[in-house]
Design a protein around this motif. Structure first.
Motif, PDB file in Angstrom:
ATOM      1  N   GLY A 101       0.786  -1.221   0.000  1.00  0.00           N
ATOM      2  CA  GLY A 101       0.000   0.000   0.000  1.00  0.00           C
ATOM      3  C   GLY A 101       0.820   1.275   0.000  1.00  0.00           C
ATOM      4  N   THR A 102       2.135   1.163   0.129  1.00  0.00           N
ATOM      5  CA  THR A 102       2.953   2.381   0.170  1.00  0.00           C
ATOM      6  C   THR A 102       3.169   2.984  -1.228  1.00  0.00           C
ATOM      7  OG1 THR A 102       4.945   0.993   0.235  1.00  0.00           O
ATOM      8  CG2 THR A 102       4.166   1.902   2.327  1.00  0.00           C
ATOM      9  N   GLY A 103       2.810   2.252  -2.273  1.00  0.00           N
ATOM     10  CA  GLY A 103       2.873   2.848  -3.611  1.00  0.00           C
ATOM     11  C   GLY A 103       3.977   2.311  -4.516  1.00  0.00           C
ATOM     12  N   LYS A 104       4.448   1.115  -4.223  1.00  0.00           N
ATOM     13  CA  LYS A 104       5.555   0.532  -5.004  1.00  0.00           C
ATOM     14  C   LYS A 104       5.198   0.337  -6.480  1.00  0.00           C
ATOM     15  CE  LYS A 104       5.621  -3.089  -2.330  1.00  0.00           C
ATOM     16  NZ  LYS A 104       4.574  -2.673  -1.365  1.00  0.00           N
ATOM     17  N   THR A 105       4.013  -0.262  -6.712  1.00  0.00           N
ATOM     18  CA  THR A 105       3.619  -0.563  -8.089  1.00  0.00           C
ATOM     19  C   THR A 105       3.341   0.719  -8.863  1.00  0.00           C
ATOM     20  OG1 THR A 105       2.685  -2.642  -7.305  1.00  0.00           O
ATOM     21  CG2 THR A 105       1.999  -1.899  -9.487  1.00  0.00           C
ATOM     22  N   THR A 106       2.645   1.649  -8.215  1.00  0.00           N
ATOM     23  CA  THR A 106       2.325   2.935  -8.838  1.00  0.00           C
ATOM     24  C   THR A 106       3.613   3.661  -9.252  1.00  0.00           C
ATOM     25  OG1 THR A 106       0.386   3.074  -7.413  1.00  0.00           O
ATOM     26  CG2 THR A 106       1.130   5.120  -8.414  1.00  0.00           C
ATOM     27  N   ARG A 133      -5.697   3.643   2.400  1.00  0.00           N
ATOM     28  CA  ARG A 133      -5.377   2.900   1.176  1.00  0.00           C
ATOM     29  C   ARG A 133      -5.659   1.412   1.340  1.00  0.00           C
ATOM     30  NH1 ARG A 133       0.564   5.200  -0.377  1.00  0.00           N
ATOM     31  NH2 ARG A 133       0.010   7.404  -0.614  1.00  0.00           N
ATOM     32  N   ARG A 185      -8.426  -1.106  -0.361  1.00  0.00           N
ATOM     33  CA  ARG A 185      -8.006  -2.322  -1.039  1.00  0.00           C
ATOM     34  C   ARG A 185      -8.765  -3.548  -0.515  1.00  0.00           C
ATOM     35  NH1 ARG A 185      -1.598  -3.502  -1.485  1.00  0.00           N
ATOM     36  NH2 ARG A 185      -1.674  -1.965  -3.141  1.00  0.00           N
ATOM     37  N   SER A 241       5.991   8.584   0.622  1.00  0.00           N
ATOM     38  CA  SER A 241       5.065   8.217  -0.446  1.00  0.00           C
ATOM     39  C   SER A 241       3.618   8.421  -0.003  1.00  0.00           C
ATOM     40  CB  SER A 241       5.320   6.751  -0.841  1.00  0.00           C
ATOM     41  OG  SER A 241       4.491   6.362  -1.897  1.00  0.00           O
ATOM     42  N   ASN A 242       3.315   9.696   0.345  1.00  0.00           N
ATOM     43  CA  ASN A 242       1.964  10.017   0.830  1.00  0.00           C
ATOM     44  C   ASN A 242       1.105  10.712  -0.205  1.00  0.00           C
ATOM     45  OD1 ASN A 242       2.373   9.313   3.794  1.00  0.00           O
ATOM     46  ND2 ASN A 242       4.048  10.754   3.424  1.00  0.00           N
ATOM     47  N   THR A 243       1.730  11.530  -1.029  1.00  0.00           N
ATOM     48  CA  THR A 243       0.969  12.394  -1.938  1.00  0.00           C
ATOM     49  C   THR A 243       1.470  12.227  -3.376  1.00  0.00           C
ATOM     50  OG1 THR A 243       2.566  14.193  -1.732  1.00  0.00           O
ATOM     51  CG2 THR A 243       0.770  14.128  -0.112  1.00  0.00           C
ATOM     52  N   TRP A 244       0.674  12.721  -4.306  1.00  0.00           N
ATOM     53  CA  TRP A 244       1.083  12.646  -5.717  1.00  0.00           C
ATOM     54  C   TRP A 244       2.285  13.548  -5.977  1.00  0.00           C
ATOM     55  CZ3 TRP A 244      -0.353   8.354  -7.508  1.00  0.00           C
ATOM     56  CH2 TRP A 244      -1.588   7.811  -7.174  1.00  0.00           C
ATOM     57  N   ARG A 274       5.210  11.562  -5.060  1.00  0.00           N
ATOM     58  CA  ARG A 274       5.468  10.573  -6.106  1.00  0.00           C
ATOM     59  C   ARG A 274       6.214  11.236  -7.262  1.00  0.00           C
ATOM     60  NH1 ARG A 274       2.131   9.368 -10.591  1.00  0.00           N
ATOM     61  NH2 ARG A 274       2.467   7.297 -11.510  1.00  0.00           N
TER      62      ARG A 274
HETATM   63  P1  DAT Z   1       1.924  -1.141  -3.340  1.00  0.00           P
HETATM   64  O1  DAT Z   1       2.402  -1.568  -4.712  1.00  0.00           O
HETATM   65  O2  DAT Z   1       3.055  -0.674  -2.473  1.00  0.00           O
HETATM   66  O3  DAT Z   1       1.075  -2.156  -2.650  1.00  0.00           O
HETATM   67  P2  DAT Z   1       0.225   0.659  -4.845  1.00  0.00           P
HETATM   68  O4  DAT Z   1       1.172   1.204  -5.842  1.00  0.00           O
HETATM   69  O5  DAT Z   1      -0.697  -0.428  -5.295  1.00  0.00           O
HETATM   70  O6  DAT Z   1       1.006   0.154  -3.541  1.00  0.00           O
HETATM   71  O7  DAT Z   1      -0.581   1.886  -4.262  1.00  0.00           O
HETATM   72  C1  DAT Z   1      -1.614   1.708  -3.285  1.00  0.00           C
HETATM   73  C2  DAT Z   1      -2.678   2.773  -3.468  1.00  0.00           C
HETATM   74  O8  DAT Z   1      -2.169   4.034  -3.092  1.00  0.00           O
HETATM   75  C3  DAT Z   1      -3.169   2.927  -4.890  1.00  0.00           C
HETATM   76  O9  DAT Z   1      -4.573   3.166  -4.832  1.00  0.00           O
HETATM   77  C4  DAT Z   1      -2.479   4.153  -5.414  1.00  0.00           C
HETATM   78  C5  DAT Z   1      -2.241   4.968  -4.173  1.00  0.00           C
HETATM   79  N1  DAT Z   1      -0.957   5.689  -4.191  1.00  0.00           N
HETATM   80  C6  DAT Z   1       0.257   5.142  -4.447  1.00  0.00           C
HETATM   81  N2  DAT Z   1       1.225   6.060  -4.344  1.00  0.00           N
HETATM   82  C7  DAT Z   1       0.617   7.226  -3.995  1.00  0.00           C
HETATM   83  C8  DAT Z   1       1.072   8.561  -3.723  1.00  0.00           C
HETATM   84  N3  DAT Z   1       2.377   8.886  -3.760  1.00  0.00           N
HETATM   85  N4  DAT Z   1       0.157   9.491  -3.419  1.00  0.00           N
HETATM   86  C9  DAT Z   1      -1.156   9.182  -3.348  1.00  0.00           C
HETATM   87  N5  DAT Z   1      -1.656   7.945  -3.584  1.00  0.00           N
HETATM   88  C10 DAT Z   1      -0.791   6.982  -3.898  1.00  0.00           C
END
Ligand code: DAT
Length: 176
Positions: free
Chosen positions: A18-23, A110, A114, A151-154, A157
């Motif tokens: 949930g920390t945003g690794k895939t994104t 988040r 999920r 990794s809290n906000t866009w 990112r």
């Molecule tokens: P992970 O791959 O670590 O499990 P994810 O990439 O699937 O995490 O992201 C989890 C959710 O959070 C997804 O709905 C997108 C959102 N998210 C990811 N990075 C973010 C960011 N920097 N700011 C806001 N939302 C974010």
């Protein structure tokens, strides 16, 4: 056996689910041209699981099968790996390790979104509070290659992506 010298770096993106690794990893791959491999997806595609963990409600990764399967592509360099653990990969695989960190309230939202609840939700939140993955990364890799990223906000990112793109360019210059 000598490692093949790589012209592109291998990057590990790790952190609590949930920390945003895939994104982050997917966008980074798009912008850098590096390959993106999500270990969970890779294991699914290659049936590299060895059972199901009822307590943690997730499939158990066959770590040896995953490592054997990825060794070849990793040895060529230019791979971004995404996984919520980091202690079983060979240390030599990675040139840099980024550990994504998310504030508890943000992560809670988040994970609930999920569909996580109960023990699974609690365990993942605790994992982040106790910075389990960060400690694991510091124990598994040279501390100077381990970097914590918010990794809290866009906006965060966006700056993470810019920073890592710069890091990749510099790495390529240093290894040309
Ligand atoms: P992970 O791959 O670590 O499990 P994810 O990439 O699937 O995490 O992201 C989890 C959710 O959070 C997804 O709905 C997108 C959102 N998210 C990811 N990075 C973010 C960011 N920097 N700011 C806001 N939302 C974010």
């Amino acid at each position: 056996m000598m490692a093949v010298s790589r012209t592109e770096p291998n990057i590990l993106i790790t952190g609590t689910p949930g920390t945003g690794k895939t994104t982050l990893g997917k966008e980074l791959a798009l912008q850098s041209g590096l390959k993106f491999v999500n270990i969970g997806d890779y294991a699914k595609e290659n049936e590299a699981f060895e059972g199901y963990d009822d307590a943690y409600e997730c499939p158990i990764l066959d770590e040896d099968a995953v490592m054997d399967g990825l060794e070849d592509i990793i040895s060529h360099g230019g791979v971004i790996i995404d996984y919520h653990g980091c202690d079983f990969f060979p240390e030599r695989w990675f040139d840099v390790v980024f550990v994504l960190r998310t504030n508890n309230t943000v992560l809670y939202d988040r994970l609930v979104q999920r569909g996580y609840s109960g023990k699974k939700l609690e365990d993942n939140l605790q994992c982040e509070i106790f910075q389990t993955i960060l400690e694991e990364a510091k124990e598994s890799y040279a501390t100077q290659i381990v970097h914590e990223l918010p990794s809290n906000t866009w906006d965060e990112r966006h700056s993470n992506i810019q920073m890592i793109l710069g890091w990749i360019d510099q790495w390529k210059k240093d290894h040309a």
